[in-house]
Design an enzyme around this catalytic site. Structure first.
Site, PDB file in Angstrom:
ATOM      1  NE  ARG A 171      -4.274  -1.404   0.269  1.00 55.98           N
ATOM      2  CZ  ARG A 171      -4.421  -2.446  -0.552  1.00 55.98           C
ATOM      3  NH1 ARG A 171      -3.465  -2.741  -1.416  1.00 55.98           N
ATOM      4  NH2 ARG A 171      -5.512  -3.173  -0.520  1.00 55.98           N
ATOM      5  CG  ASP A 225       1.013  -2.241  -8.432  1.00 58.05           C
ATOM      6  OD1 ASP A 225       0.674  -1.749  -9.535  1.00 58.05           O
ATOM      7  OD2 ASP A 225       0.314  -3.076  -7.828  1.00 58.05           O
ATOM      8  CD  GLU A 263      -3.014   3.274  -5.044  1.00 57.47           C
ATOM      9  OE1 GLU A 263      -4.093   2.674  -5.233  1.00 57.47           O
ATOM     10  OE2 GLU A 263      -1.988   2.703  -4.702  1.00 57.47           O
ATOM     11  CG  HIS A 318      -3.362  -0.632  -6.710  1.00 58.17           C
ATOM     12  ND1 HIS A 318      -3.736  -0.057  -5.515  1.00 58.17           N
ATOM     13  CD2 HIS A 318      -3.365  -1.973  -6.481  1.00 58.17           C
ATOM     14  CE1 HIS A 318      -3.955  -1.007  -4.612  1.00 58.17           C
ATOM     15  NE2 HIS A 318      -3.738  -2.189  -5.178  1.00 58.17           N
TER      16      HIS A 318
HETATM   17  P1  NAP Z   1      -0.847 -11.641   4.860  1.00 57.92           P
HETATM   18  O1  NAP Z   1      -0.799 -13.076   4.481  1.00 57.92           O
HETATM   19  O2  NAP Z   1      -1.695 -11.213   6.006  1.00 57.92           O
HETATM   20  O3  NAP Z   1       0.668 -11.184   5.127  1.00 57.92           O
HETATM   21  C1  NAP Z   1       0.985  -9.948   5.643  1.00 57.92           C
HETATM   22  C2  NAP Z   1       2.392 -10.001   6.219  1.00 57.92           C
HETATM   23  O4  NAP Z   1       2.755  -8.696   6.670  1.00 57.92           O
HETATM   24  C3  NAP Z   1       2.563 -10.941   7.384  1.00 57.92           C
HETATM   25  O5  NAP Z   1       3.726 -11.677   7.209  1.00 57.92           O
HETATM   26  C4  NAP Z   1       2.711 -10.028   8.602  1.00 57.92           C
HETATM   27  O6  NAP Z   1       3.534 -10.662   9.567  1.00 57.92           O
HETATM   28  C5  NAP Z   1       3.354  -8.803   7.971  1.00 57.92           C
HETATM   29  N1  NAP Z   1       3.110  -7.574   8.725  1.00 57.92           N
HETATM   30  C6  NAP Z   1       1.931  -7.097   9.182  1.00 57.92           C
HETATM   31  N2  NAP Z   1       2.121  -5.955   9.847  1.00 57.92           N
HETATM   32  C7  NAP Z   1       3.443  -5.694   9.800  1.00 57.92           C
HETATM   33  C8  NAP Z   1       4.268  -4.662  10.328  1.00 57.92           C
HETATM   34  N3  NAP Z   1       3.750  -3.645  11.054  1.00 57.92           N
HETATM   35  N4  NAP Z   1       5.590  -4.704  10.074  1.00 57.92           N
HETATM   36  C9  NAP Z   1       6.131  -5.724   9.359  1.00 57.92           C
HETATM   37  N5  NAP Z   1       5.404  -6.748   8.858  1.00 57.92           N
HETATM   38  C10 NAP Z   1       4.087  -6.721   9.084  1.00 57.92           C
HETATM   39  O7  NAP Z   1      -1.298 -10.761   3.644  1.00 57.92           O
HETATM   40  P2  NAP Z   1      -1.176 -11.050   2.081  1.00 57.92           P
HETATM   41  O8  NAP Z   1      -2.339 -11.831   1.630  1.00 57.92           O
HETATM   42  O9  NAP Z   1       0.200 -11.556   1.799  1.00 57.92           O
HETATM   43  O10 NAP Z   1      -1.347  -9.541   1.506  1.00 57.92           O
HETATM   44  C11 NAP Z   1      -0.447  -8.542   1.920  1.00 57.92           C
HETATM   45  C12 NAP Z   1      -0.865  -7.170   1.448  1.00 57.92           C
HETATM   46  O11 NAP Z   1      -0.511  -7.000   0.077  1.00 57.92           O
HETATM   47  C13 NAP Z   1      -2.348  -6.821   1.456  1.00 57.92           C
HETATM   48  O12 NAP Z   1      -2.821  -6.517   2.751  1.00 57.92           O
HETATM   49  C14 NAP Z   1      -2.391  -5.626   0.519  1.00 57.92           C
HETATM   50  O13 NAP Z   1      -2.137  -4.433   1.240  1.00 57.92           O
HETATM   51  C15 NAP Z   1      -1.231  -5.894  -0.437  1.00 57.92           C
HETATM   52  N6  NAP Z   1      -1.711  -6.258  -1.788  1.00 57.92           N
HETATM   53  C16 NAP Z   1      -1.444  -5.436  -2.844  1.00 57.92           C
HETATM   54  C17 NAP Z   1      -1.861  -5.779  -4.119  1.00 57.92           C
HETATM   55  C18 NAP Z   1      -1.588  -4.923  -5.302  1.00 57.92           C
HETATM   56  O14 NAP Z   1      -2.362  -4.951  -6.249  1.00 57.92           O
HETATM   57  N7  NAP Z   1      -0.499  -4.172  -5.327  1.00 57.92           N
HETATM   58  C19 NAP Z   1      -2.595  -6.939  -4.319  1.00 57.92           C
HETATM   59  C20 NAP Z   1      -2.851  -7.754  -3.233  1.00 57.92           C
HETATM   60  C21 NAP Z   1      -2.389  -7.397  -1.965  1.00 57.92           C
HETATM   61  P3  NAP Z   1       3.473 -10.271  11.136  1.00 57.92           P
HETATM   62  O15 NAP Z   1       2.032 -10.312  11.535  1.00 57.92           O
HETATM   63  O16 NAP Z   1       4.325 -11.309  11.775  1.00 57.92           O
HETATM   64  O17 NAP Z   1       4.069  -8.914  11.243  1.00 57.92           O
HETATM   65  C1  8YV Z   2      -6.953  -4.811  -5.684  1.00 58.18           C
HETATM   66  C2  8YV Z   2      -5.307  -5.142  -3.769  1.00 58.18           C
HETATM   67  O1  8YV Z   2      -6.542  -4.182  -6.833  1.00 58.18           O
HETATM   68  O2  8YV Z   2      -6.150  -7.193  -2.985  1.00 58.18           O
HETATM   69  C3  8YV Z   2      -5.641  -6.106  -2.700  1.00 58.18           C
HETATM   70  O3  8YV Z   2      -5.359  -5.778  -1.534  1.00 58.18           O
HETATM   71  O4  8YV Z   2      -4.673  -4.168  -3.555  1.00 58.18           O
HETATM   72  C4  8YV Z   2      -5.705  -5.418  -5.160  1.00 58.18           C
HETATM   73  O5  8YV Z   2      -5.778  -6.788  -5.416  1.00 58.18           O
HETATM   74  C5  8YV Z   2      -7.717  -3.820  -4.896  1.00 58.18           C
HETATM   75  O6  8YV Z   2      -8.050  -4.244  -3.644  1.00 58.18           O
HETATM   76  C6  8YV Z   2      -9.012  -3.501  -5.632  1.00 58.18           C
HETATM   77  O7  8YV Z   2      -9.194  -2.196  -5.724  1.00 58.18           O
END
Ligand code: NAP
Ligand code: 8YV
Length: 322
Positions: A233, A257, A262, A280
Site C-alpha cells: 500500500r 505499484d 491513488e 495499482h
Molecule cells: P498476509 O498473508 O496477512 O501477510 C501480511 C504479512 O505482513 C505478514 O507476514 C505479517 O507478519 C506482515 N506484517 C503485518 N504488519 C506488519 C508490520 N507492522 N511490520 C512488518 N510486517 C508486518 O497478507 P497477504 O495476503 O500476503 O497480503 C499482503 C498485502 O498486500 C495486502 O494486505 C495488501 O495491502 C497488499 N496487496 C497489494 C496488491 C496490489 O495490487 N499491489 C494486491 C494484493 C495485496 P506479522 O504479523 O508477523 O508482522
Molecule cells: C486490488 C489489492 O486491486 O487485494 C488487494 O489488496 O490491492 C488489489 O488486489 C484492490 O483491492 C481492488 O481495488
C-alpha cells in the site's frame, strides 16, 4: 421469503453485480440523488455490504447508519479501508479475498522488480523514439549478486520468495514475528533488513500499523545501490522521504505499484526517468479479478445461507469463535 438487502456504495465488476442482483435486493447507493436521505430510510433494512477500496472508508460514522448490518464482503485481500476492529465491536463480520490472488501479485512483483532493475520500460521508450538507430541502450544495474529483503512474509510474500529463489537470489525478510517453516534469514527490525539487503520489496497490509514504516532511515540503510519495490500500500512508504532519497541518490531506484493518494501520483515521481510506476495492477488480470469477485459474492451467499463466512478477516468475531 423476502430477499435480504445488500448495499453497494459504488459500482463493482459485472460478475459481482449480476450475481448479487440474483440473490439479494441490491441497493445501489451511488445512484441515489441524496444518499443521506436514502440511508435514513433504507439503512435499518441493509444486512450486507459489498465493498471495494475505491468506495471510501467504512468506519464508525458509516456503520452508525447501518444498525442491522451483519456482514461486509470486501473486494481485495487488503481491507485497510474498513475499520474491521470497529465492525468486530458491533458483531459485524468482515470478509476479504485472500489466496486467489497470491500468484498474480507475486508474478507482477517479479515483473516490476526486473522492469526496474533492467530498465525495461525505459528501454522500450528508447527503441520507440528511434534512439537505438543512434547507439545501443546503456548498460543497466543487475539482479545478480543481490540480496532481496521482503517486508511482510505472508501469503503473497511467500509466493514472491519462491519465485525469487528460482532466480538464484538470496531472500531475507522482516515481519513482526518470524515465520515458521521457512529458511530465509529473519531480521527483527526493518532497518536491520534494509542494511542487510540491496532490494527491499514491501508486501505488508496497509493501515495505521504499517504507516510510513519505510521512512528516511530505512532508505538510508538500503543505500546508494538499493532498490525499493512497493506492491503493498502507498501508506507503508513515506512518499516524501522516498522522493528525496531518489532525487539525491540515497537509493538507486524504485518500482511502485501503489501510492499514498491513488490515483494521484506525485509529479516529482512522474518526472523521474529512473523509476518504474504502475497504476495499482498487482492483481489486475481478468482471471484473478474474476476469482476475487466470485469470492465477494460467495461470502455473502454463504453467510445468508447460514453457512458462515468463507474468508473472514482475523479481526472478525467469527474467526475468534472458529
Ligand atoms: P498476509 O498473508 O496477512 O501477510 C501480511 C504479512 O505482513 C505478514 O507476514 C505479517 O507478519 C506482515 N506484517 C503485518 N504488519 C506488519 C508490520 N507492522 N511490520 C512488518 N510486517 C508486518 O497478507 P497477504 O495476503 O500476503 O497480503 C499482503 C498485502 O498486500 C495486502 O494486505 C495488501 O495491502 C497488499 N496487496 C497489494 C496488491 C496490489 O495490487 N499491489 C494486491 C494484493 C495485496 P506479522 O504479523 O508477523 O508482522
Ligand atoms: C486490488 C489489492 O486491486 O487485494 C488487494 O489488496 O490491492 C488489489 O488486489 C484492490 O483491492 C481492488 O481495488
Amino acid at each position: 421469503m423476502a430477499k435480504a438487502h445488500v448495499a453497494m456504495a459504488g459500482p463493482m465488476m459485472r460478475l459481482i453485480m449480476e450475481q448479487l442482483e440474483a440473490h439479494f435486493a441490491l441497493d445501489r447507493l451511488w445512484e441515489a440523488p441524496d444518499r443521506g436521505a436514502l440511508l435514513r430510510d433504507l439503512g435499518p433494512r441493509i444486512r450486507g455490504m459489498a465493498s471495494s477500496p475505491g468506495h471510501g472508508r467504512l468506519d464508525a460514522a458509516v456503520l452508525d447508519q447501518l444498525p442491522n448490518l451483519e456482514i461486509i464482503s470486501s473486494f481485495g485481500v487488503g481491507y485497510d479501508h474498513v475499520d474491521a476492529a470497529e465492525a468486530a465491536r458491533r458483531g459485524i463480520i468482515v470478509t476479504n479475498t485472500p489466496d486467489v490472488l497470491n500468484d498474480e501479485v507475486a508474478d507482477l512483483a517479479l515483473g516490476l522488480l526486473l522492469a526496474t532493475i533492467r530498465q525495461i520500460p525505459q528501454a522500450d521508450r528508447y527503441l520507440r523514439s528511434g534512439k537505438w538507430l543512434e547507439k545501443p541502450y546503456p548498460l543497466t544495474a543487475t539482479l545478480r549478486e543481490r540480496k532481496l529483503g521482503i517486508v511482510g512474509l505472508g501469503r503473497i510474500g511467500k509466493a514472491i520468495a519462491k519465485r525469487v529463489e528460482a532466480f538464484g537470489v538470496e531472500v531475507l525478510y522482516h515481519s513482526r514475528n518470524p515465520q515458521e517453516g521457512v529458511t530465509y534469514g529473519y531480521h527483527p527490525t526493518l532497518v536491520g533488513l534494509a542494511e542487510a539487503c540491496d532490494v527491499l520489496l514491501v508486501i505488508t497490509p496497509g493501515g495505521e500499523g504499517t504507516r510510513h514504516i519505510v521512512n528516511a532511515e530505512v532508505l538510508e540503510a538500503l543505500g546508494p545501490t538499493g532498490i525499493l519495490i512497493n506492491v503493498a500500500r502507498g501508506s507503508v512508504v513515506d512518499e516524501r522521504a522516498l522522493i528525496e532519497a531518489l532525487r539525491d541518490g540515497t537509493i538507486l531506484s524504485a518500482g511502485l505499484d501503489v501510492f499514498e493518494d491513488e490515483p494521484r501520483v506525485p509529479q516529482e515521481l512522474i518526472d523521474m526517468e529512473h523509476v518504474v510506476l504502475l497504476p495499482h495492477v498487482g492483481s489486475a488480470s481478468v482471471h484473478t479479478r474474476n476469482a476475487m469477485g466470485q469470492l465477494v459474492v460467495d461470502n455473502l451467499v454463504a453467510w445468508f445461507d447460514g453457512r458462515g463466512p468463507l474468508t473472514p478477516v482475523p479481526e472478525t468475531p467469527w474467526s475468534r469463535k472458529a
